[in-house]
Design an enzyme around this catalytic site. Structure first.
Site, PDB file in Angstrom:
ATOM      1  N   VAL A 172     -14.156  47.718  43.825  1.00 10.57           N
ATOM      2  CA  VAL A 172     -14.816  48.977  44.194  1.00 10.57           C
ATOM      3  C   VAL A 172     -16.034  49.227  43.308  1.00 10.57           C
ATOM      4  O   VAL A 172     -17.122  49.535  43.798  1.00 10.57           O
ATOM      5  CB  VAL A 172     -13.839  50.166  44.110  1.00 10.57           C
ATOM      6  CG1 VAL A 172     -14.572  51.495  44.295  1.00 10.57           C
ATOM      7  CG2 VAL A 172     -12.732  50.021  45.141  1.00 10.57           C
ATOM      8  N   LYS A 193     -16.777  39.128  33.116  1.00  8.47           N
ATOM      9  CA  LYS A 193     -17.049  39.358  34.535  1.00  8.47           C
ATOM     10  C   LYS A 193     -18.128  40.420  34.713  1.00  8.47           C
ATOM     11  O   LYS A 193     -19.036  40.286  35.547  1.00  8.47           O
ATOM     12  CB  LYS A 193     -15.759  39.770  35.241  1.00  8.47           C
ATOM     13  CG  LYS A 193     -15.813  39.690  36.773  1.00  8.47           C
ATOM     14  CD  LYS A 193     -16.177  41.014  37.419  1.00  8.47           C
ATOM     15  CE  LYS A 193     -16.095  40.896  38.937  1.00  8.47           C
ATOM     16  NZ  LYS A 193     -16.546  42.122  39.619  1.00  8.47           N
ATOM     17  N   ARG A 222      -0.591  54.666  47.437  1.00  5.57           N
ATOM     18  CA  ARG A 222      -1.493  55.123  46.386  1.00  5.57           C
ATOM     19  C   ARG A 222      -0.734  55.905  45.321  1.00  5.57           C
ATOM     20  O   ARG A 222      -1.069  55.866  44.143  1.00  5.57           O
ATOM     21  CB  ARG A 222      -2.596  55.993  46.994  1.00  5.57           C
ATOM     22  CG  ARG A 222      -3.504  55.241  47.955  1.00  5.57           C
ATOM     23  CD  ARG A 222      -4.538  56.195  48.553  1.00  5.57           C
ATOM     24  NE  ARG A 222      -5.374  55.523  49.545  1.00  5.57           N
ATOM     25  CZ  ARG A 222      -5.141  55.537  50.846  1.00  5.57           C
ATOM     26  NH1 ARG A 222      -4.075  56.161  51.312  1.00  5.57           N
ATOM     27  NH2 ARG A 222      -5.949  54.927  51.685  1.00  5.57           N
ATOM     28  N   SER A 282      -6.834  57.598  28.158  1.00  7.06           N
ATOM     29  CA  SER A 282      -7.609  56.840  27.181  1.00  7.06           C
ATOM     30  C   SER A 282      -9.091  56.796  27.546  1.00  7.06           C
ATOM     31  O   SER A 282      -9.971  57.011  26.701  1.00  7.06           O
ATOM     32  CB  SER A 282      -7.049  55.417  27.090  1.00  7.06           C
ATOM     33  OG  SER A 282      -7.890  54.602  26.323  1.00  7.06           O
ATOM     34  N   ASN A 321      -7.227  55.256  42.479  1.00 11.66           N
ATOM     35  CA  ASN A 321      -6.086  55.868  43.156  1.00 11.66           C
ATOM     36  C   ASN A 321      -4.858  56.015  42.269  1.00 11.66           C
ATOM     37  O   ASN A 321      -4.657  55.198  41.387  1.00 11.66           O
ATOM     38  CB  ASN A 321      -5.727  55.041  44.395  1.00 11.66           C
ATOM     39  CG  ASN A 321      -6.668  55.339  45.555  1.00 11.66           C
ATOM     40  OD1 ASN A 321      -6.988  56.495  45.801  1.00 11.66           O
ATOM     41  ND2 ASN A 321      -7.102  54.308  46.247  1.00 11.66           N
ATOM     42  N   VAL A 340      -6.314  59.121  43.928  1.00  8.28           N
ATOM     43  CA  VAL A 340      -7.539  59.789  43.475  1.00  8.28           C
ATOM     44  C   VAL A 340      -7.371  61.289  43.247  1.00  8.28           C
ATOM     45  O   VAL A 340      -7.983  61.851  42.341  1.00  8.28           O
ATOM     46  CB  VAL A 340      -8.711  59.493  44.441  1.00  8.28           C
ATOM     47  CG1 VAL A 340      -8.538  60.186  45.784  1.00  8.28           C
ATOM     48  CG2 VAL A 340     -10.039  59.870  43.800  1.00  8.28           C
ATOM     49  N   ASP A 360     -11.847  58.469  54.388  1.00  7.52           N
ATOM     50  CA  ASP A 360     -10.999  58.747  55.550  1.00  7.52           C
ATOM     51  C   ASP A 360     -11.813  59.442  56.647  1.00  7.52           C
ATOM     52  O   ASP A 360     -11.676  59.127  57.833  1.00  7.52           O
ATOM     53  CB  ASP A 360      -9.816  59.631  55.137  1.00  7.52           C
ATOM     54  CG  ASP A 360      -9.113  59.091  53.913  1.00  7.52           C
ATOM     55  OD1 ASP A 360      -8.423  58.071  54.025  1.00  7.52           O
ATOM     56  OD2 ASP A 360      -9.288  59.674  52.832  1.00  7.52           O
ATOM     57  N   ARG A 408     -14.017  56.944  58.336  1.00  5.09           N
ATOM     58  CA  ARG A 408     -13.226  56.148  59.295  1.00  5.09           C
ATOM     59  C   ARG A 408     -12.985  56.938  60.579  1.00  5.09           C
ATOM     60  O   ARG A 408     -13.074  56.395  61.684  1.00  5.09           O
ATOM     61  CB  ARG A 408     -11.888  55.763  58.658  1.00  5.09           C
ATOM     62  CG  ARG A 408     -11.994  54.720  57.568  1.00  5.09           C
ATOM     63  CD  ARG A 408     -10.699  54.600  56.772  1.00  5.09           C
ATOM     64  NE  ARG A 408     -10.777  53.470  55.832  1.00  5.09           N
ATOM     65  CZ  ARG A 408     -10.010  53.349  54.756  1.00  5.09           C
ATOM     66  NH1 ARG A 408      -9.112  54.285  54.467  1.00  5.09           N
ATOM     67  NH2 ARG A 408     -10.129  52.298  53.963  1.00  5.09           N
ATOM     68  N   HIS A 429     -19.144  64.732  63.998  1.00  4.87           N
ATOM     69  CA  HIS A 429     -18.799  65.604  62.882  1.00  4.87           C
ATOM     70  C   HIS A 429     -17.298  65.870  62.904  1.00  4.87           C
ATOM     71  O   HIS A 429     -16.755  66.314  63.924  1.00  4.87           O
ATOM     72  CB  HIS A 429     -19.599  66.904  62.946  1.00  4.87           C
ATOM     73  CG  HIS A 429     -21.078  66.662  63.018  1.00  4.87           C
ATOM     74  ND1 HIS A 429     -21.819  66.285  61.918  1.00  4.87           N
ATOM     75  CD2 HIS A 429     -21.926  66.683  64.075  1.00  4.87           C
ATOM     76  CE1 HIS A 429     -23.077  66.104  62.283  1.00  4.87           C
ATOM     77  NE2 HIS A 429     -23.171  66.335  63.585  1.00  4.87           N
ATOM     78  N   HIS A 462      -5.685  61.980  49.868  1.00  2.94           N
ATOM     79  CA  HIS A 462      -6.207  60.666  50.262  1.00  2.94           C
ATOM     80  C   HIS A 462      -4.999  59.736  50.266  1.00  2.94           C
ATOM     81  O   HIS A 462      -4.718  59.035  49.304  1.00  2.94           O
ATOM     82  CB  HIS A 462      -7.269  60.185  49.267  1.00  2.94           C
ATOM     83  CG  HIS A 462      -7.733  58.773  49.535  1.00  2.94           C
ATOM     84  ND1 HIS A 462      -8.200  58.373  50.759  1.00  2.94           N
ATOM     85  CD2 HIS A 462      -7.785  57.680  48.729  1.00  2.94           C
ATOM     86  CE1 HIS A 462      -8.526  57.086  50.690  1.00  2.94           C
ATOM     87  NE2 HIS A 462      -8.277  56.646  49.477  1.00  2.94           N
TER      88      HIS A 462
END
Length: 309
Positions: free
Chosen positions: A17, A43, A92, A105, A124, A126, A152, A155, A172, A179
């Site tokens: 992500v 990485k 999640r 932390s 998540n 979230v 969501d 989608r 709309h 979530h």
């Protein structure tokens, strides 16, 4: 202290992500400086190098580098994509205990830098982690924003666009609530250019679309291990709304303080986004059935929240 202005962004968590968000930021040229922080330094540095090689073709100049929590001191926005990933077959909410510890932390390290900007949370679960970030940071509620139901809702709009052969941007509609599995579409509000769509669909078809939206993540995770492009675009949309002071309504994770009859919980809800964060929550009219669904979704989050925090 006044809110830190400018457009410097610090990304914490450079997994699928986070790195997709960084790539989308580069493509849209929304910031002058992007700092990437990750426990996998090798990485992250590889991604920094790779992203820098695209700057010649980006819409604006940009500085991209690997950094540390000290770099949060003068950041306008810190985007947290870090945390344990969702595994196949895992919800999640299964992630909550692992990730609350990780977030404590992270957030404390960020605040120790002198950070005085806005948090955008994407890991998540979230809604729970947005609440945790608000609690751990001590920042005003408007300056902690979760990705909420931004993905969501996208989608949902995509599927309705396909259903009615209309561009998603002209559709709309909102998915609100957690979530996660207790989310639901606000059918009473869904429209194309102001024309309601619910009455043009059977109850069966509406349920099919709602399930497709709700279960999309599981389908993608089973197919390729994780979802990242869609949420990255959603995060960049929220970023743009903040940095450009758009006064636009987006379905993000925001803290309820009496709106919709609920309090002390972060939940995906239409909210007005400005340079100062969440200006206010927009209370769309819900049917009695939608109110019940929303109350169930909120209670799901509060139960988890109470056990984890």
């Amino acid at each position: 202290m006044n809110l830190t202005l400018g457009n410097k962004i610090v990304l914490v968590g450079n997994g699928a992500v986070g790195s997709s968000y960084a790539y989308a930021l580069l493509n849209q040229g929304l910031c002058d400086e992007l700092i990437i922080i990750d426990v996998n330094e090798e990485k992250a540095k590889g991604d920094v190098m790779d992203l820098n090689h695209g700057i010649a073709y980006a819409p604006t100049a940009m500085t991209i580098r690997y950094g540390s929590y000290k770099d949060c001191k003068d950041a306008a926005l810190v985007v947290i994509c870090a945390g344990a990933a969702q595994k196949p077959g895992e919800t999640r909410l299964d992630l909550v205990n692992k990730n609350v510890k990780i977030f404590k932390s992270i957030v404390e390290s960020i605040m120790d830098s002198g950070f005085n900007g806005i948090f955008l949370v994407a890991a998540n679960p979230v809604d729970i982690l947005s609440y945790a970030t608000w609690k751990f940071s001590g920042l005003p509620k408007e300056r902690v924003i979760g990705s909420g139901t931004i993905l969501d809702s996208a989608r949902f709009r995509y599927l309705l666009g396909k259903e009615f052969d209309t561009a998603a941007v002209s559709v709309h509609g909102y998915i609100i609530g957690e979530h996660g599995d207790s989310q639901f579409p606000v059918w009473s509000f869904a429209n194309i250019a102001g024309t309601p769509v619910a009455e043009r669909l059977t109850e069966e078809r509406k349920e099919e679309i709602a399930v497709q939206v709700r279960d999309a993540a599981y389908e993608i995770i089973n197919a390729k291990g994780a979802t990242y492009y869609g949420i990255a675009m959603g995060l960049v949309r929220i970023t743009k709304a903040i940095l450009r002071n758009e006064n636009v309504v987006l379905p993000v994770g925001a803290l309820l303080e009496g709106e919709y009859g609920h309090s002390d919980v972060f939940v995906g809800i239409p909210s007005l986004i400005t340079r100062n964060g969440v200006k206010n929550i927009v209370e769309v009219s819900l049917t009695e059935d939608e109110k019940r669904k929303f109350a169930r979704s909120v209670q799901t989050l509060i139960d988890i929240q109470n056990s984890a925090l």
